[in-house]
Design a protein around this motif. Structure first.
Motif, PDB file in Angstrom:
ATOM      1  N   GLY A  42       0.810  -1.216   0.000  1.00 47.64           N
ATOM      2  CA  GLY A  42       0.000   0.000   0.000  1.00 47.64           C
ATOM      3  C   GLY A  42       0.841   1.262   0.000  1.00 47.64           C
ATOM      4  O   GLY A  42       0.546   2.228  -0.709  1.00 47.64           O
ATOM      5  N   TRP A  46       1.125   3.957  -2.964  1.00 44.07           N
ATOM      6  CA  TRP A  46       0.866   5.368  -2.671  1.00 44.07           C
ATOM      7  C   TRP A  46       2.005   6.242  -3.192  1.00 44.07           C
ATOM      8  O   TRP A  46       1.756   7.274  -3.810  1.00 44.07           O
ATOM      9  N   ALA A  50       1.547   8.844  -6.117  1.00 49.79           N
ATOM     10  CA  ALA A  50       1.814  10.264  -5.875  1.00 49.79           C
ATOM     11  C   ALA A  50       2.800  10.815  -6.901  1.00 49.79           C
ATOM     12  O   ALA A  50       2.632  11.927  -7.408  1.00 49.79           O
TER      13      ALA A  50
END
Length: 165
Positions: A42, A46, A50
């Motif tokens: 995760g 992320w 991003a």
């Protein structure tokens, strides 16, 4: 040549600088290791998401916006007779600060945190209004600085004309 002088010539800064840089890298590695102890996939998704969001969406968006603002305020040479060049930074700085505030507080600004009231016993409403007021104040302060600088420039120009007469 002394050892600190030789070190400074080779490294380019003092030994204290190197110590602080190494300490900050150690802290970043420690934080990264602690972060990856939980949901490694995760966190990796992320970070990649991003980076992709920034590079593929945000960077072109704020680059186009910056170009548009530069088009509104042409940066021709100021020869002393014309008005002073208006810097795009009078728009960039408040927009950047407002964007960072929105980035940090977006869940509260857009009411995306349902458990906030339960955890803090404070109402979650009002953050949008506060962010908008802070943004307006930042742009107003930037406009005041621009007006004061333009006024000082025009006063200096008037004084220069009166001195030559």
């Amino acid at each position: 040549m002394s050892a600190p002088t030789a070190f400074r010539r080779r490294y380019g800064a003092s030994p204290l600088h190197l110590l602080l840089v190494l300490a900050s890298f150690a802290l970043a590695v420690y934080a990264g290791l602690r972060l990856f102890q939980g949901d490694t996939v995760g966190v990796a998704v992320w970070f990649v998401g991003a980076a992709l969001l920034h590079d593929l969406v945000l960077l072109p968006l704020y680059s186009l916006t910056d170009r548009a603002v530069q088009g509104l305020f042409p940066q021709g040479p100021s020869d002393g007779r014309l008005a002073p060049r208006v810097s795009v930074n009078y728009v960039r700085v408040p927009a950047f600060v407002s964007g960072v505030l929105l980035l940090v507080w977006w869940p509260l600004v857009f009411r995306q945190v349902a458990h906030y009231t339960a955890a803090t016993a404070l109402p979650a409403d009002g953050f949008l209004a506060r962010w908008l007021l802070i943004t307006a104040a930042l742009f107003a302060a930037s406009a005041v600085v621009l007006v004061v600088r333009a006024w000082r420039w025009s006063r200096a120009q008037r004084q220069a004309r009166n001195a030559t007469k």
